[in-house]
Write an enzyme that holds these catalytic residues in place. Structure first.
Site, PDB file in Angstrom:
ATOM      1  N   ASN A 113      38.318  41.144   9.047  1.00 30.23           N
ATOM      2  CA  ASN A 113      37.196  41.640   8.261  1.00 30.23           C
ATOM      3  C   ASN A 113      37.336  41.121   6.832  1.00 30.23           C
ATOM      4  OD1 ASN A 113      35.373  43.296   6.730  1.00 30.23           O
ATOM      5  ND2 ASN A 113      35.247  44.584   8.557  1.00 30.23           N
TER       6      ASN A 113
ATOM      7  N   ARG B 123       0.808  -1.219   0.000  1.00 33.55           N
ATOM      8  CA  ARG B 123       0.000   0.000   0.000  1.00 33.55           C
ATOM      9  C   ARG B 123       0.845   1.276   0.000  1.00 33.55           C
ATOM     10  NH1 ARG B 123      -3.430  -2.522   4.906  1.00 33.55           N
ATOM     11  NH2 ARG B 123      -1.553  -3.829   4.946  1.00 33.55           N
TER      12      ARG B 123
ATOM     13  N   ASN C  87      40.090  27.689  -3.701  1.00 33.19           N
ATOM     14  CA  ASN C  87      40.695  26.576  -2.963  1.00 33.19           C
ATOM     15  C   ASN C  87      40.927  25.345  -3.826  1.00 33.19           C
ATOM     16  OD1 ASN C  87      37.885  26.303  -3.145  1.00 33.19           O
ATOM     17  ND2 ASN C  87      37.814  24.923  -1.383  1.00 33.19           N
ATOM     18  N   TYR C  88      40.426  25.364  -5.049  1.00 32.06           N
ATOM     19  CA  TYR C  88      40.452  24.149  -5.875  1.00 32.06           C
ATOM     20  C   TYR C  88      41.142  24.447  -7.194  1.00 32.06           C
ATOM     21  CZ  TYR C  88      38.488  19.947  -8.113  1.00 32.06           C
ATOM     22  OH  TYR C  88      38.306  18.757  -8.747  1.00 32.06           O
TER      23      TYR C  88
HETATM   24  C1  UD1 Z   1      -1.491  -6.757  11.048  1.00 31.65           C
HETATM   25  C2  UD1 Z   1      -2.404  -7.727  11.783  1.00 31.65           C
HETATM   26  C3  UD1 Z   1      -3.640  -6.980  12.269  1.00 31.65           C
HETATM   27  C4  UD1 Z   1      -3.214  -5.806  13.147  1.00 31.65           C
HETATM   28  C5  UD1 Z   1      -2.207  -4.910  12.434  1.00 31.65           C
HETATM   29  C6  UD1 Z   1      -1.644  -3.899  13.399  1.00 31.65           C
HETATM   30  C7  UD1 Z   1      -2.048  -9.848  10.617  1.00 31.65           C
HETATM   31  C8  UD1 Z   1      -2.606 -10.814   9.646  1.00 31.65           C
HETATM   32  N1  UD1 Z   1      -2.795  -8.770  10.851  1.00 31.65           N
HETATM   33  O1  UD1 Z   1      -2.189  -6.298   9.909  1.00 31.65           O
HETATM   34  O2  UD1 Z   1      -4.462  -7.840  13.029  1.00 31.65           O
HETATM   35  O3  UD1 Z   1      -4.349  -5.044  13.532  1.00 31.65           O
HETATM   36  O4  UD1 Z   1      -1.121  -5.689  11.906  1.00 31.65           O
HETATM   37  O5  UD1 Z   1      -0.782  -2.997  12.790  1.00 31.65           O
HETATM   38  O6  UD1 Z   1      -1.003 -10.093  11.194  1.00 31.65           O
HETATM   39  N2  UD1 Z   1       5.125  -9.223   7.503  1.00 31.65           N
HETATM   40  C9  UD1 Z   1       6.095 -10.163   7.315  1.00 31.65           C
HETATM   41  N3  UD1 Z   1       5.854 -11.226   6.490  1.00 31.65           N
HETATM   42  C10 UD1 Z   1       4.684 -11.372   5.853  1.00 31.65           C
HETATM   43  C11 UD1 Z   1       3.670 -10.395   6.035  1.00 31.65           C
HETATM   44  C12 UD1 Z   1       3.925  -9.327   6.873  1.00 31.65           C
HETATM   45  O7  UD1 Z   1       7.182 -10.073   7.900  1.00 31.65           O
HETATM   46  O8  UD1 Z   1       4.539 -12.370   5.134  1.00 31.65           O
HETATM   47  C13 UD1 Z   1       5.414  -8.069   8.374  1.00 31.65           C
HETATM   48  C14 UD1 Z   1       5.269  -6.745   7.657  1.00 31.65           C
HETATM   49  O9  UD1 Z   1       6.512  -6.360   7.081  1.00 31.65           O
HETATM   50  C15 UD1 Z   1       4.827  -5.808   8.761  1.00 31.65           C
HETATM   51  C16 UD1 Z   1       4.110  -6.705   9.734  1.00 31.65           C
HETATM   52  O10 UD1 Z   1       4.487  -8.041   9.416  1.00 31.65           O
HETATM   53  O11 UD1 Z   1       5.942  -5.207   9.412  1.00 31.65           O
HETATM   54  C17 UD1 Z   1       2.589  -6.571   9.626  1.00 31.65           C
HETATM   55  O12 UD1 Z   1       2.175  -6.868   8.302  1.00 31.65           O
HETATM   56  P1  UD1 Z   1       1.072  -6.021   7.553  1.00 31.65           P
HETATM   57  O13 UD1 Z   1       0.879  -6.598   6.202  1.00 31.65           O
HETATM   58  O14 UD1 Z   1       1.361  -4.586   7.671  1.00 31.65           O
HETATM   59  O15 UD1 Z   1      -0.216  -6.399   8.442  1.00 31.65           O
HETATM   60  P2  UD1 Z   1      -1.505  -5.519   8.667  1.00 31.65           P
HETATM   61  O16 UD1 Z   1      -2.430  -5.690   7.507  1.00 31.65           O
HETATM   62  O17 UD1 Z   1      -1.173  -4.167   9.079  1.00 31.65           O
HETATM   63 CA    CA Z   2       0.664  -3.038   9.176  1.00 30.90          CA
END
Ligand code: UD1
Ligand code: CA
Length: 462
Positions: A379, A16, A388-389
């Site tokens: 002054n 997003r 300088n260059y």
């Molecule tokens: C997630 C939670 C949601 C919560 C919200 C809070 C899940 C399914 N949902 O949603 O309940 O309210 O966070 O902010 O967990 N990530 C990975 N590997 C992956 C997918 C994600 O490491 O395969 C990491 C992302 O980089 C991120 C974090 O996990 O830092 C959260 O992932 P994101 O896709 O942002 O989840 P949300 O839709 O925000």
């Molecule tokens: Ca998130």
């Protein structure tokens, strides 16, 4: 905290954000998101910290180089539960508590994290979810409770019924887990949801069905758990960080004429009775003394400014040191390595680079001083330039105490102007000027009498 293992999820693409840069490397008030998360985690002194990376892994490795964290690769990125599974190789045989943080939730205070872990440990819970009640729950997982008020499960926005969408208690994405039962339970998480991903929040329903104790801890200030998924949220969270910093400074005696248009990064220090006008940017490790006045449009980065300094409009200062009582600008430019000593004056359209500018000295207009050492009480006239260059290397210019450089002079480095010496206006100085001498290096003037009248005769006017 002993027996505490921190895992930070940071493998997702951040679709997003619509960005080539991994989401957690986007900046809030001068620092990448993940930096906020890692600093809060460090404050708990955990036994280990692991970051799960995946999307743009090489970029993430470079960004985290030099930090005391283990990196684990998640490939492909098919959900938050799948991300945690990847840490089993490191933490599978550990006991104690796993504190799970999200790389995109930067505002959590260390105090809140401590509370979460303590409450979890004291209750002997299998899992504890950090929740918040918010006005706009849109986009977050919702906390579904039983009739007796216990947490039953977490449902994601996309999979929620209209009734569930109306729930305003949300999942922060931060949890404490008892380590031993975690790995087995994670294997039961299925990807049966709108996204086709393995959701970590599903673990809560699984634990409840298995009769494992699950708790929640609710934050008092819901701003803390703000997650960043879009550029709009990035801007909103930046505004919160900025506002908190502004409030902290005002409480400590700093006047912000218009906090809404003042941009001060979290690590900046400002002394009391300093007045900051609108549209000022103070960045990085900048330290500003007390009783200073910083006028509109100025930007100061990684610099130290003494007490009672006046910085006039549209002045830029980077990686420099400015002594007490100095006046800068308007439109002055201190590039890295400028060291302006007490009571000096750097005026409009004056640029300094790697230059010591001595106590009480003045360069009031239109000059370039680079790789120069200027003594006290000097002054520097309008339009003075240190050459300088030479096209290959940089050379030093030394101007000793009390010297006077006439306007529109070029000092061709390496060159030295001695103590109390004068340089005549319009000179191109290529040799040292001895102390007390006048250096003059320009064409002699000759006046041609009646030249205009004679010219007029041969060239009629109009
Ligand atoms: C997630 C939670 C949601 C919560 C919200 C809070 C899940 C399914 N949902 O949603 O309940 O309210 O966070 O902010 O967990 N990530 C990975 N590997 C992956 C997918 C994600 O490491 O395969 C990491 C992302 O980089 C991120 C974090 O996990 O830092 C959260 O992932 P994101 O896709 O942002 O989840 P949300 O839709 O925000
Ligand atoms: Ca998130």
């Amino acid at each position: 905290m002993p027996d505490l293992h921190v895992v930070v999820l940071a493998a997702g693409k951040g679709t997003r954000m619509k960005s080539a840069l991994p989401k957690v490397l986007h900046h809030v008030s001068g620092r990448p998101l993940i930096e906020y998360v890692l600093r809060s985690a460090d404050a708990l002194q955990p036994s280990s910290t692991t970051v799960v990376i995946g999307h743009a892994a090489q970029h993430m490795r470079e960004a985290l180089a030099g930090r005391d964290v283990s990196l684990v690769l998640q490939e492909p990125q098919i959900g938050t539960a799948h991300a945690v599974v990847q840490t089993e190789q490191l933490l599978g045989r550990k006991t104690g508590t796993l504190l799970l943080l999200s790389g995109d939730v930067p505002l959590l205070r260390r105090h809140t994290l401590r509370q979460l872990v303590s409450a979890h440990d004291e209750a002997g819970a299998a899992a504890t979810v950090l929740t918040a009640t918010v006005e706009r729950p849109y986009g977050y997982g919702r906390i579904v409770r039983t009739r007796t008020g216990e947490i039953a499960r977490i449902v994601e926005e996309r999979d929620a019924s209209p009734a569930e969408r109306a729930i305003r208690e949300i999942n922060s994405g931060v949890y404490a887990f008892d380590l031993p039962p975690l790995w087995e339970a994670l294997k039961s998480v299925a990807a049966e949801n709108a996204q086709g991903e393995y959701y970590l929040p599903d673990l809560i329903g699984i634990y409840r069905r298995r009769k494992l104790p699950v708790m929640t801890v609710m934050v008092t200030d819901p701003r803390e758990i703000r997650g960043i998924n879009s550029r709009t949220e990035l801007a909103e969270v930046s505004a919160i960080v900025r506002q908190q910093k502004n409030e902290e400074l005002m409480a400590a005696g700093v006047t912000l004429v218009d906090p809404a248009t003042t941009y001060i990064e979290p690590d900046v220090v400002v002394g009391p009775d300093t007045v900051i006008h609108p549209n000022v940017y103070l960045e990085g490790s900048t330290v500003i003394g007390s009783a200073c006045e910083i006028h509109a449009g100025s930007r100061i980065v990684d610099s130290t400014i003494g007490d009672r300094v006046t910085i006039n409009n549209y002045t830029i200062v980077r990686s420099s040191v400015v002594g007490p009582g100095v006046e800068l600008g308007p439109f002055a430019h201190l590039r890295p390595g400028a060291d302006v000593r007490a009571g000096a004056h750097i005026g409009n359209f004056v640029e300094l680079k790697k230059t010591v500018f001595g106590e009480g000295s003045k360069a009031s207009h239109l000059s370039y001083l680079g790789d120069a050492t200027v003594g006290a009480g000097v002054n520097v006239g309008a339009g003075t330039i240190t050459c300088n260059y030479d096209g290959v290397t940089k050379h030093p210019t030394i101007i000793e105490d009390g010297a006077f450089i006439g306007s529109d002079s070029q000092l061709v480095a390496p060159v030295r102007v001695g103590k109390n010496a004068y340089v005549a206006a319009g000179s191109s100085i290529v040799e040292d000027v001895p102390p007390g001498a006048l250096g003059i290096a320009r064409g002699r003037q000759s006046n041609i009498t009646d030249w205009v009248a004679r010219k007029r005769k041969s060239t009629p006017v109009g």
